[in-house]
Each structure stands twice: as C-alpha cells, then as structure tokens.
Scaffold this motif. Structure first.
Motif, PDB file in Angstrom:
ATOM      1  N   LEU A   1      32.244  48.300  41.302  1.00  0.00           N
ATOM      2  CA  LEU A   1      33.171  48.161  40.174  1.00  0.00           C
ATOM      3  C   LEU A   1      32.875  46.881  39.404  1.00  0.00           C
ATOM      4  O   LEU A   1      32.849  46.885  38.166  1.00  0.00           O
ATOM      5  CB  LEU A   1      34.624  48.126  40.668  1.00  0.00           C
ATOM      6  CG  LEU A   1      35.314  49.440  40.943  1.00  0.00           C
ATOM      7  CD1 LEU A   1      36.665  49.188  41.610  1.00  0.00           C
ATOM      8  CD2 LEU A   1      35.502  50.230  39.667  1.00  0.00           C
ATOM      9  N   ALA A   2      32.678  45.803  40.129  1.00  0.00           N
ATOM     10  CA  ALA A   2      32.408  44.511  39.489  1.00  0.00           C
ATOM     11  C   ALA A   2      31.119  44.575  38.669  1.00  0.00           C
ATOM     12  O   ALA A   2      31.080  44.110  37.529  1.00  0.00           O
ATOM     13  CB  ALA A   2      32.324  43.410  40.539  1.00  0.00           C
ATOM     14  N   ALA A   3      30.085  45.159  39.242  1.00  0.00           N
ATOM     15  CA  ALA A   3      28.796  45.228  38.548  1.00  0.00           C
ATOM     16  C   ALA A   3      28.849  46.152  37.333  1.00  0.00           C
ATOM     17  O   ALA A   3      28.330  45.830  36.267  1.00  0.00           O
ATOM     18  CB  ALA A   3      27.717  45.701  39.518  1.00  0.00           C
ATOM     19  N   ASN A   4      29.483  47.303  37.476  1.00  0.00           N
ATOM     20  CA  ASN A   4      29.512  48.300  36.395  1.00  0.00           C
ATOM     21  C   ASN A   4      30.398  47.895  35.225  1.00  0.00           C
ATOM     22  O   ASN A   4      30.177  48.353  34.107  1.00  0.00           O
ATOM     23  CB  ASN A   4      29.980  49.658  36.926  1.00  0.00           C
ATOM     24  CG  ASN A   4      28.982  50.299  37.856  1.00  0.00           C
ATOM     25  OD1 ASN A   4      27.856  49.841  37.996  1.00  0.00           O
ATOM     26  ND2 ASN A   4      29.399  51.353  38.515  1.00  0.00           N
ATOM     27  N   HIS A   5      31.407  47.076  35.481  1.00  0.00           N
ATOM     28  CA  HIS A   5      32.381  46.748  34.439  1.00  0.00           C
ATOM     29  C   HIS A   5      32.445  45.256  34.123  1.00  0.00           C
ATOM     30  O   HIS A   5      33.400  44.796  33.496  1.00  0.00           O
ATOM     31  CB  HIS A   5      33.763  47.283  34.824  1.00  0.00           C
ATOM     32  CG  HIS A   5      33.770  48.770  34.976  1.00  0.00           C
ATOM     33  ND1 HIS A   5      33.742  49.621  33.909  1.00  0.00           N
ATOM     34  CD2 HIS A   5      33.762  49.551  36.074  1.00  0.00           C
ATOM     35  CE1 HIS A   5      33.728  50.871  34.342  1.00  0.00           C
ATOM     36  NE2 HIS A   5      33.740  50.854  35.654  1.00  0.00           N
ATOM     37  N   GLU A   6      31.453  44.525  34.584  1.00  0.00           N
ATOM     38  CA  GLU A   6      31.365  43.087  34.332  1.00  0.00           C
ATOM     39  C   GLU A   6      32.659  42.362  34.704  1.00  0.00           C
ATOM     40  O   GLU A   6      33.220  41.597  33.926  1.00  0.00           O
ATOM     41  CB  GLU A   6      30.980  42.831  32.877  1.00  0.00           C
ATOM     42  CG  GLU A   6      29.628  43.404  32.514  1.00  0.00           C
ATOM     43  CD  GLU A   6      29.256  43.188  31.065  1.00  0.00           C
ATOM     44  OE1 GLU A   6      29.982  42.488  30.346  1.00  0.00           O
ATOM     45  OE2 GLU A   6      28.211  43.733  30.669  1.00  0.00           O
TER      46      GLU A   6
ATOM     47  N   TYR B   1      40.976  47.692  42.558  1.00  0.00           N
ATOM     48  CA  TYR B   1      40.841  48.634  43.672  1.00  0.00           C
ATOM     49  C   TYR B   1      42.171  48.752  44.434  1.00  0.00           C
ATOM     50  O   TYR B   1      42.663  49.855  44.687  1.00  0.00           O
ATOM     51  CB  TYR B   1      39.728  48.146  44.599  1.00  0.00           C
ATOM     52  CG  TYR B   1      39.583  48.906  45.890  1.00  0.00           C
ATOM     53  CD1 TYR B   1      38.781  50.029  45.973  1.00  0.00           C
ATOM     54  CD2 TYR B   1      40.235  48.479  47.055  1.00  0.00           C
ATOM     55  CE1 TYR B   1      38.631  50.717  47.163  1.00  0.00           C
ATOM     56  CE2 TYR B   1      40.094  49.162  48.242  1.00  0.00           C
ATOM     57  CZ  TYR B   1      39.291  50.280  48.293  1.00  0.00           C
ATOM     58  OH  TYR B   1      39.156  50.958  49.485  1.00  0.00           O
ATOM     59  N   GLU B   2      42.756  47.616  44.784  1.00  0.00           N
ATOM     60  CA  GLU B   2      44.004  47.616  45.555  1.00  0.00           C
ATOM     61  C   GLU B   2      45.162  48.176  44.749  1.00  0.00           C
ATOM     62  O   GLU B   2      46.043  48.841  45.296  1.00  0.00           O
ATOM     63  CB  GLU B   2      44.302  46.218  46.070  1.00  0.00           C
ATOM     64  CG  GLU B   2      43.323  45.810  47.160  1.00  0.00           C
ATOM     65  CD  GLU B   2      43.503  44.393  47.650  1.00  0.00           C
ATOM     66  OE1 GLU B   2      44.276  43.622  47.046  1.00  0.00           O
ATOM     67  OE2 GLU B   2      42.834  44.047  48.647  1.00  0.00           O
TER      68      GLU B   2
END
Length: 92
Positions: free
Chosen positions: A11-16, A26-27
């Motif tokens: 998620l962090a990589a795909n959405h900066e 996520y939580e």
C-alpha cells in the motif's frame, strides 16, 4: 504468503504513503469490516467476495476417543463467499 506487513508495504509503495499512514489505513479498513460483522451486517467487497455472519445452533457431538456426548454451545461464525470474478482469476 501475503501477510499484514506485506500488504502495508505494498500500500505504501503503490500510493506513495508512509508506512505509518499505510498501516493506519489498513487498520481502519479492517476495523470497519470487523465492526460491521460484529453488528451482524454482511460485507460485500465487489470483485472479491462477501463476508456474512451466520448463527450456528447448539448441538451435541460425540468425542471420537471416548464416545461420550459433548454439548457444543450455539455460536456465530463468519462465512466468506468468493465472487465470480475472484473464482475466475484463481482458476485461470
């Protein structure tokens, strides 16, 4: 296996996003889904599947080792039904 940490990193990589922001997202999503299920509301994720809460009646089963009857109390369980799109993707 895909786990929580891998999902957060993806998620962090795909959405900066930062890892902290990704983890919070996520939580939050899991909290919304879990809260709905705790209230007995079905959750439909289009293209993925449906999560439903089912009531399972109390029943008596037999202990296979001793043959004694054992009472199993009523409970609630979560059932997942995969969407047709997910089934097609898995069965390529």
């Amino acid at each position: 296996m895909l786990n929580k940490d891998a999902i957060i990193r993806q998620l962090a990589a795909n959405h900066e996003l930062t890892l902290r922001a990704s983890k919070a997202l996520y939580e939050e999503v899991l909290g919304i889904v879990g809260g709905a299920l705790e209230q007995g509301t079905a959750v439909r994720l289009s293209g993925f599947g449906t999560l439903k809460v089912l009531d399972v009646a109390a029943r008596t089963v037999r202990n296979p080792r001793t043959g004694e009857p054992v009472a199993v109390p009523a409970r609630r369980r979560v059932r997942f039904s995969a969407s047709a799109a997910l089934k097609r993707g898995v069965n390529k």
